[in-house]
Every structure is written in structure tokens, then in C-alpha cells.
Design an enzyme around this catalytic site. Sequence first.
Site, mmCIF file in Angstrom:
data_model
loop_
_atom_site.group_PDB
_atom_site.id
_atom_site.type_symbol
_atom_site.label_atom_id
_atom_site.label_comp_id
_atom_site.label_asym_id
_atom_site.label_seq_id
_atom_site.Cartn_x
_atom_site.Cartn_y
_atom_site.Cartn_z
ATOM 1 N N LYS A 99 5.126 9.564 8.581
ATOM 2 C CA LYS A 99 4.939 9.093 9.964
ATOM 3 C C LYS A 99 5.983 9.658 10.928
ATOM 4 C CE LYS A 99 2.383 5.046 8.377
ATOM 5 N NZ LYS A 99 1.004 5.201 8.794
ATOM 6 N N TYR A 112 0.867 -1.189 0.000
ATOM 7 C CA TYR A 112 0.000 0.000 0.000
ATOM 8 C C TYR A 112 0.894 1.225 0.000
ATOM 9 C CZ TYR A 112 -3.351 3.464 1.774
ATOM 10 O OH TYR A 112 -4.145 4.574 1.943
ATOM 11 N N ASP A 161 9.492 2.788 -0.694
ATOM 12 C CA ASP A 161 8.470 3.459 0.109
ATOM 13 C C ASP A 161 8.743 3.116 1.577
ATOM 14 O OD1 ASP A 161 6.321 4.390 1.482
ATOM 15 O OD2 ASP A 161 4.799 3.457 0.209
HETATM 16 N N1 HOZ Z 1 -3.354 3.794 6.311
HETATM 17 C C1 HOZ Z 1 -3.085 3.567 7.688
HETATM 18 C C2 HOZ Z 1 -2.707 2.171 7.949
HETATM 19 N N2 HOZ Z 1 -1.728 1.596 7.111
HETATM 20 C C3 HOZ Z 1 -4.265 3.910 8.547
HETATM 21 C C4 HOZ Z 1 -4.228 5.326 8.894
HETATM 22 C C5 HOZ Z 1 -5.276 5.783 9.898
HETATM 23 O O1 HOZ Z 1 -6.377 5.287 9.953
HETATM 24 O O2 HOZ Z 1 -4.944 6.692 10.625
#
Ligand code: HOZ
Length: 429
Positions: free
Chosen positions: A265, A142, A237
Site C-alpha cells: 500500500k 487477512y 503483516d
Molecule cells: N483487499 C482490499 C481490502 N482489504 C480490497 C482491495 C480492493 O478492492 O482494491
Amino acid sequence: MDNNSRLFEQAKKIIPGGVNSPVRAFAGVGGTPRFIQKANGAYVWDEDQTQYIDYIGSWGPAIVGHAHPEVIAAVCAAAQEGLSFGAPTANEIRIAEEILHIMPSMEQVRLVSSGTEATMSAIRLARGFTGRDNIIKFEGCYHGHSDSLLVKAGSGLLTFGHPSSAGVPEDFSRHTIVLPYNDVEAIQQIFAQQGDTIAGVIVEPIAGNMNLIPANREFIQALRSLTHQYGSVLIYDEVMTGFRVALGGAQSLHGITPDLTTLGKIIGGGMPVAAFGGRADIMKCISPLGSVYQAGTLSGNPVCVAAGLKTLEIIQRPDFYTTLSARTKQLSEGLLALAQQAGLPFSSRHIGGMFGFYFTDNLPDCYHDMQNADLSLFKRFFHSMLARGVFFAPSAFEAGFVSIAHSPVIIADTLGLAAESFTEMTRGI
Ligand code: HOZ
């Protein structure tokens, strides 16, 4: 009705699904999402004043623990000077220098506000630099929610069982070639057939969006040598893995120099900061120097950069990563031993401050292997732990995160509660 349920009902009326990011809705596990009121160290508290040991860590950023006093002080001091200027600041140079120092594969870096922006911009840049359209991504990885990358993706798309998104025109996704993760033959074959059409390859070098699956050495080496050979851009990534699996990210563990890297992050320390960067000859194609456009009103926001800079300072203190890895190992190996004692199908792995566990005996190596994990056991474990005050990600496809605030005692407490949960679960099998 408890406060979490009341708030969820209220939210659902005006926010789609009641949440601002899908996995938070608990749809993968059922039940009511917890509305978080505050967080400190290794703990979060919900709107019913229930305390949880938190292994989500804001989905990765909270590596120094929630509300670390030095980070909060840096944010407050920056906020006093103004929230946003839309003009360059000296601290943007400091954080860029820090990032380049930690990740020497990056010769230049640009700040953005989210991982999605970082990967979307890196893809555009790879296309602009090479003058080619096609990109390769891997099943179950992802890379945020931009159009080209929402094809056979992990994270929320796996959680909800729709690996590709509606609303992405076929014309866009036909330029995204999706291959199985860790499959050397598949990548060799596609490069042999159409290597000179491929702008870039984007990979989660340690996939955290199908729980935790590392790329194997042979696969990574094939990606590096084929992209070199065909003049394609290799994009690591590291939004999740940067400063997380090791200070220098997965690339430092692999000994690989990618052409571009995306970060997010942890570089924002809990505030919206992300970045993309890499080879100077590629980065020079970005506007205003080059013809690849990319911009953002809040890019390099001074309050966010202050949080990121302080976080990067804390994680470089002596023994930070040895301590973090030891704590993560204690959790991951502890869970495995307890599940095995209970006779449950289970496997787990951990890298740096990141861990993953599966209710299957064989550790998965790709998206396909993951289908063997027992999702109903995961749901029971998740809820049994939540009821005992331990918050794991509400999806079997998301990695877990340990922070430096998770002391050996907190982890031992977690394991004590897991032992109870596993015993409870064996009763129903
Ligand atoms: N896309 C995030 C997990 N891989 C979730 C982000 C969120 O809900 O804060």
C-alpha cells in the site's frame, strides 16, 4: 440509466462480478458500485461527475491525498526514462535504505508488487528457513489471497460470509492452524502441543480486515516470546498498518521486533509496490543466495518505486503523523458523539490515520465479537452517507483511511452530513 449503472451492467458481462477485486462490487451493502473517473486530495469523482469525500483512499495507499503534485511529478519523470527494465536500478537501493531506516527490525528487504506476494513469500521463507510446514494465522486476519492464507480470513471473505476459499486443497490448508485473535491461552496451548512443527506465526498486529481491532499487549508479547522459545518466525503483516498507524508501523507502537515484516500500500504511494524483509539470517535463504525461490518481472518497477520514494519522503516531513492522527481522531470521536446523541448502538476507534466503527455499543476485540455488530444499520449508514457525498468502504469489515489532505473543514463537513444520516436512521428504528 446513470453512467455508474450503465458501466456496471457492461462490466458484469465481461469481468466476473463487474470488478477486479470483490469488495468493490458493493455486494456487502447492495446497490451500484461507483466507477471512479478521477481523484484529487481528499475527493474522488465518479462517472456521473458526483464528488465524494473519500475515506477508502485506494484501501490505504493514498495517505498524502490523491494525485499529490509531487508524487505525480516523480512518476512522470520516471516514466520519461522508461517503464520497466527487468534489471536492478539505483532507486531500488534508495527505497530499501529508506524502508530499513524507518523500520529498524528489517535488516534486508526485497520488493514485490502486491501485499499478497509479500505475505506468500514471507510464509515460504519461514518454512524454508525452519524446515517446518505448519503456520499459525488468526481468525478474521487477512493476508492476501495465497492458498495457505485463505483460511478463516477477513476482508472480502468476511464481507461475503465465506471465511475460507474454495479451490484450496485440504492438503494445503491442513498446514494452516487458525486460532482466535487476542486469545493468549489458545496460542500457549498450541505451542505446548506442537511448537516444534511451527514454521511461523503471521499476524495483523492491528487488524484492518475486520474493521479495526488492535492486538492487545499480552497477546503480542505471548506471540513474541513463544516464537522465540520454539524457533518459529514471527511475521508482522504491516501491509495496511505500515507507515499508517505510525511512521514505523504497529511494531513501533508495540515496541516489538518481529523476525519478518510485510509491507504494501503506502510504500507504493498508489502504485503496485510491496515488500517483505527482516532478519538478515532469514533473508539470506532467499534466491539467489539461498534455496527459497521468489521472483517477479515487475518487482522494483522504476515508475512505481519513484512514487513510493516520494511518498516516503512526504510522510517524514515535520508533524505529518501528529496532524494525521488529530484529523482521524476528529472524525472517529465526532462520529461516536453524533451516533450516541442519536441513540444508536455505535462504537469507534482510531489509530494514526486509520479508523473503524461498528454499530454495536461494545468495541469488538476479535472476530467472534464482531458478530454483535448490526450489519443492517451499517448498510443504511453507508448508503445514506454515499447519497450525501461521503464514500466509506462498502463493507462493515474494512478499516477506513484518512489522508493528510482531509482538512479539519472537510472532516467537519463529513460530521455535519453524518448527523443528518444518523437522524434519518433513527426514524426507521
Ligand atoms: N483487499 C482490499 C481490502 N482489504 C480490497 C482491495 C480492493 O478492492 O482494491
